[in-house]
Scaffold this active site. Sequence first.
Site, PDB file in Angstrom:
ATOM      1  N   GLU A 160      -2.835  -3.085  -5.226  1.00 36.89           N
ATOM      2  CA  GLU A 160      -4.260  -3.185  -5.531  1.00 36.89           C
ATOM      3  C   GLU A 160      -4.932  -1.822  -5.344  1.00 36.89           C
ATOM      4  OE1 GLU A 160      -5.460  -2.990  -2.303  1.00 36.89           O
ATOM      5  OE2 GLU A 160      -4.004  -4.100  -1.183  1.00 36.89           O
ATOM      6  N   HIS A 176       0.897  -1.162   0.000  1.00 37.01           N
ATOM      7  CA  HIS A 176       0.000   0.000   0.000  1.00 37.01           C
ATOM      8  C   HIS A 176       0.932   1.207   0.000  1.00 37.01           C
ATOM      9  CE1 HIS A 176      -2.994  -2.721   2.283  1.00 37.01           C
ATOM     10  NE2 HIS A 176      -3.245  -2.758   0.981  1.00 37.01           N
TER      11      HIS A 176
END
Length: 192
Positions: free
Chosen positions: A155, A117
């Site tokens: 993602e 992230h």
Amino acid sequence: MSHLDAYRPTDDLSAVPGPPLPVLTDGWHARVVDPVTPDLDLVHRWMQAPHVAAFWHQAWPRERWEDEVRRQLSGRHSLPVLVSRGDDPVIYLEVYRAARDVVAQVYQARPHDVGLHVAVGDFGMTDRGLVRVLLPVLTQALFDVDPRCTRVLLEPDVRNRQAIASFTAGGFAPVGEVLLPDKVALLMVRTR
């Protein structure tokens, strides 16, 4: 998704260590967030920034961020990291083991796969190519520190076109859209 099919449900995750701290080169430095230093205030402030909060959904009170950082540091799922270019931190990372994450419900994670992230916390530092330049160095460092890691994934929210462009420029290939609990994400992978 044929190049993502190598997960064997019998693989034992208990033997897999927590996510590694990458040893960066080319002027980049990574260190674990220390919750008893100004690191916590920095992460908290960055998460309040509108450009981060819009996609991270974690504009939490400082106390909750302290709990979150301590939780990550006590487990083997995720590692909170500050990345500096020169002297000052410019990027917040969470390095995580994909097989221990919710993403493993929508993608066949190998035990040593690492997920990221990524947040550029200071809006004034966005659009400078930091992520695009960091990602090749970061992924190589992750492969170097964990020789059994063969894939690094991201993602991002499908609506975050800026992040997707940066991740693509940094060497990640889109694999497909996946539905996660808090977003529709574009799964992006870089292989060893």
